[in-house]
Design an enzyme around this catalytic site. Structure first.
Site, mmCIF file in Angstrom:
data_model
loop_
_atom_site.group_PDB
_atom_site.id
_atom_site.type_symbol
_atom_site.label_atom_id
_atom_site.label_comp_id
_atom_site.label_asym_id
_atom_site.label_seq_id
_atom_site.Cartn_x
_atom_site.Cartn_y
_atom_site.Cartn_z
ATOM 1 N N ARG A 1 0.885 -1.066 -0.180
ATOM 2 C CA ARG A 1 0.006 0.220 -0.327
ATOM 3 C C ARG A 1 0.900 0.832 -0.193
ATOM 4 O O ARG A 1 2.150 1.464 0.208
ATOM 5 C CB ARG A 1 -0.807 0.432 1.400
ATOM 6 C CG ARG A 1 -0.042 -0.465 2.609
ATOM 7 C CD ARG A 1 -0.623 0.781 3.588
ATOM 8 N NE ARG A 1 -0.391 1.336 3.075
ATOM 9 C CZ ARG A 1 0.679 2.254 3.559
ATOM 10 N NH1 ARG A 1 1.333 1.280 3.884
ATOM 11 N NH2 ARG A 1 0.523 3.616 3.324
ATOM 12 N N GLY A 2 -0.003 2.452 -0.311
ATOM 13 C CA GLY A 2 1.027 3.698 -0.402
ATOM 14 C C GLY A 2 1.060 3.674 -1.751
ATOM 15 O O GLY A 2 1.867 2.629 -2.939
ATOM 16 N N ARG B 1 -7.957 -0.216 -7.400
ATOM 17 C CA ARG B 1 -7.519 0.866 -6.515
ATOM 18 C C ARG B 1 -7.467 1.931 -7.085
ATOM 19 O O ARG B 1 -6.687 1.916 -7.887
ATOM 20 C CB ARG B 1 -6.596 0.731 -5.142
ATOM 21 C CG ARG B 1 -6.726 -0.764 -4.472
ATOM 22 C CD ARG B 1 -5.977 -0.182 -3.312
ATOM 23 N NE ARG B 1 -6.470 0.675 -1.650
ATOM 24 C CZ ARG B 1 -5.712 1.461 -1.223
ATOM 25 N NH1 ARG B 1 -3.753 1.052 -0.928
ATOM 26 N NH2 ARG B 1 -5.748 1.920 -0.232
ATOM 27 N N GLN C 1 -2.922 2.614 9.672
ATOM 28 C CA GLN C 1 -1.762 3.192 8.947
ATOM 29 C C GLN C 1 -0.462 3.288 10.052
ATOM 30 O O GLN C 1 0.717 3.323 9.947
ATOM 31 C CB GLN C 1 -1.919 3.479 7.384
ATOM 32 C CG GLN C 1 -2.123 2.078 6.610
ATOM 33 C CD GLN C 1 -3.546 3.043 6.455
ATOM 34 O OE1 GLN C 1 -4.089 3.015 8.052
ATOM 35 N NE2 GLN C 1 -4.248 2.543 5.519
ATOM 36 N N ASP D 1 -2.041 10.167 -2.945
ATOM 37 C CA ASP D 1 -2.692 9.728 -3.925
ATOM 38 C C ASP D 1 -2.690 10.188 -5.348
ATOM 39 O O ASP D 1 -2.309 9.199 -5.995
ATOM 40 C CB ASP D 1 -3.530 8.691 -2.777
ATOM 41 C CG ASP D 1 -3.298 7.764 -1.553
ATOM 42 O OD1 ASP D 1 -3.259 8.609 -0.482
ATOM 43 O OD2 ASP D 1 -3.106 6.633 -2.191
ATOM 44 N N ASN E 1 -5.547 12.136 0.229
ATOM 45 C CA ASN E 1 -4.599 11.331 0.772
ATOM 46 C C ASN E 1 -5.705 10.753 1.986
ATOM 47 O O ASN E 1 -6.450 11.292 1.879
ATOM 48 C CB ASN E 1 -4.066 11.864 1.358
ATOM 49 C CG ASN E 1 -2.807 11.592 2.248
ATOM 50 O OD1 ASN E 1 -2.269 10.593 1.755
ATOM 51 N ND2 ASN E 1 -2.431 12.045 3.293
ATOM 52 N N LYS E 2 -4.950 10.071 3.036
ATOM 53 C CA LYS E 2 -5.888 8.884 3.317
ATOM 54 C C LYS E 2 -7.028 10.366 3.966
ATOM 55 O O LYS E 2 -6.420 10.907 4.472
ATOM 56 C CB LYS E 2 -4.745 8.542 4.893
ATOM 57 C CG LYS E 2 -6.012 7.249 5.367
ATOM 58 C CD LYS E 2 -6.916 6.072 5.254
ATOM 59 C CE LYS E 2 -5.541 5.785 3.929
ATOM 60 N NZ LYS E 2 -6.074 4.688 3.169
HETATM 61 O O1 MRU Z 1 -4.379 2.967 1.689
HETATM 62 P P1 MRU Z 1 -3.015 3.219 1.987
HETATM 63 O O2 MRU Z 1 -2.886 2.864 3.059
HETATM 64 O O3 MRU Z 1 -2.881 3.355 0.783
HETATM 65 O O4 MRU Z 1 -3.540 4.831 2.076
HETATM 66 C C1 MRU Z 1 -2.219 5.982 1.685
HETATM 67 C C2 MRU Z 1 -1.677 7.453 1.607
HETATM 68 O O5 MRU Z 1 -3.004 7.812 1.613
HETATM 69 C C3 MRU Z 1 -0.312 7.932 1.329
HETATM 70 O O6 MRU Z 1 -0.513 8.849 2.779
HETATM 71 C C4 MRU Z 1 0.177 7.851 0.146
HETATM 72 O O7 MRU Z 1 -0.307 6.768 -0.313
HETATM 73 C C5 MRU Z 1 1.620 8.341 0.252
HETATM 74 S S1 MRU Z 1 2.509 6.581 0.146
HETATM 75 C C6 MRU Z 1 3.946 7.815 0.226
#
Ligand code: MRU
Length: 346
Positions: free
Chosen positions: A66-67, A109, A213, A254, A264-265
């Site tokens: 993820r990320g 995703r 996370q 993201d 972002n998250k």
């Molecule tokens: O759902 P996730 O854990 O993939 O979400 C990740 C994030 O929101 C991160 O902040 C983003 O992808 C940047 S990672 C360098």
């Protein structure tokens, strides 16, 4: 903390003591992607070997990898690995299967633009030739994407460290560190770089509901690197700002629209509002591969809806579980990219 306890953020030791990079291509086994299963952290450091499209898609969907940048790297390596196993001797049929597999992985995703970007770039690298030659093009491009990402993270760290001063409290959300990229992270890159240069700072890491996370992954990797980190619940951020413990916020991204609106998250938007109220600078760190110049504003960013069982506790209650939110660009002090720090999208 003694030097032997400080591990490099981009390399990890597995249970057998072998150093590996996640995501990476297992050098000893052709056609395989090697990742840390992030769903098991912080309790167990387990590796997963992905060899087919079901495994690659499953790992992305359940957040084993993820990320945004890490998803892109894993997807590119995953596509190259799958293509090693296509059962055809016909180059035309190989290309048909390649495009079908690419579309399947890219759809896994929707919010992180790096996924579709990395898949597109890997497919575009294929030059007509024998199947073996095409497979090699895919692997070469995937490894280049991984190496590029590592270099971009390092450059983000170099630029971003200028924002950090000794004694600062830095708040981050989710995990935008080594686990989330092919290198030392985006939001965490300036922190790693400043720390290694002797800047004593303190990180506050939001828990990051619902999948934690922050408290599972950011806390784990910073602790492993010897960097002081305090986990707080997402709902505590404004209060901790009010108490004067936070001087800077850095988050990852993201997908960033052309005007700077940033997905972002979930929970990032409310942090940006709280930071503005408390006059705390709010920065987004990202590789330029996370910018989607095809969309003018954040309104067009697709937001992934996650399964209800991630937050459902009471049978009968309706569930709404968007994985990301969009922070309007006017709440963002600046963007830290591999090319510098900008007040607007370069
Ligand atoms: O759902 P996730 O854990 O993939 O979400 C990740 C994030 O929101 C991160 O902040 C983003 O992808 C940047 S990672 C360098």
């Amino acid at each position: 903390m003694s030097e032997k306890n400080i591990i490099q953020p981009v390399r990890w030791l597995d249970d057998t003591g072998r150093i590996f990079v996640s995501p990476g291509a297992a050098a000893d086994i052709p056609g395989m992607v090697d990742i840390i299963d992030q769903t098991k952290l912080p309790h167990r450091l387990e590796r997963l070997h992905l060899t087919d499209v079901t495994a690659v898609c499953g790992a992305i969907q359940r957040l084993s990898v993820r990320g945004a940048p890490a998803i892109g790297c894993a997807a590119a390596l995953g596509l190259a690995a799958c293509a090693q196993r296509f059962r055809t001797a016909d180059p035309e049929a190989f290309l048909v299967q390649l495009h079908r597999t690419a579309d399947t992985i890219a759809a896994e995703r929707p919010t992180a633009v790096n996924l579709a970007w990395a898949i597109r770039r890997t497919v575009a690298a294929v030059r007509p030739g024998t199947i073996r030659e095409m497979q090699q093009c895919l692997l070469d491009e995937a490894l280049t994407i991984l190496a590029d990402d590592r270099a971009r993270c390092a450059a983000i760290g170099q630029h971003g460290m200028s924002l950090l001063k000794p004694g600062m409290g830095v708040l981050t959300h989710c995990n935008a560190g080594a686990l989330a990229t092919g290198g030392c992270g985006t939001a965490l890159a300036p922190i790693y770089t400043a720390w290694q240069a002797g800047c004593a700072l303190h990180v506050f890491s939001d828990e990051t509901r619902p999948l934690l996370q922050g408290s599972r992954l950011t806390a784990w990797e910073l602790t492993a690197a010897g960097i002081p980190v305090t986990t707080i619940c997402d709902s505590m951020a404004a209060q901790v700002m009010r108490e004067g413990k936070i001087q800077l916020v850095i988050v990852g991204a993201d997908r960033v629209a052309a005007n700077g609106d940033t997905a972002n998250k979930i929970g990032t938007y409310q942090l940006a509002i709280a930071a503005r109220y408390h006059r705390i600078p709010f920065y987004v760190a990202l590789p330029e591969s996370t910018i989607d110049r095809t969309i003018p504003t954040g309104d067009a960013i697709p937001i992934e809806q996650r399964p209800a069982d991630e937050i459902a506790h009471c049978p009968g209650a309706a569930i709404y579980n968007p994985a990301f939110d969009v922070t309007p660009h006017e709440l963002i002090t600046g963007f830290i990219t591999e090319n510098g720090i900008f007040s607007a999208i370069p």
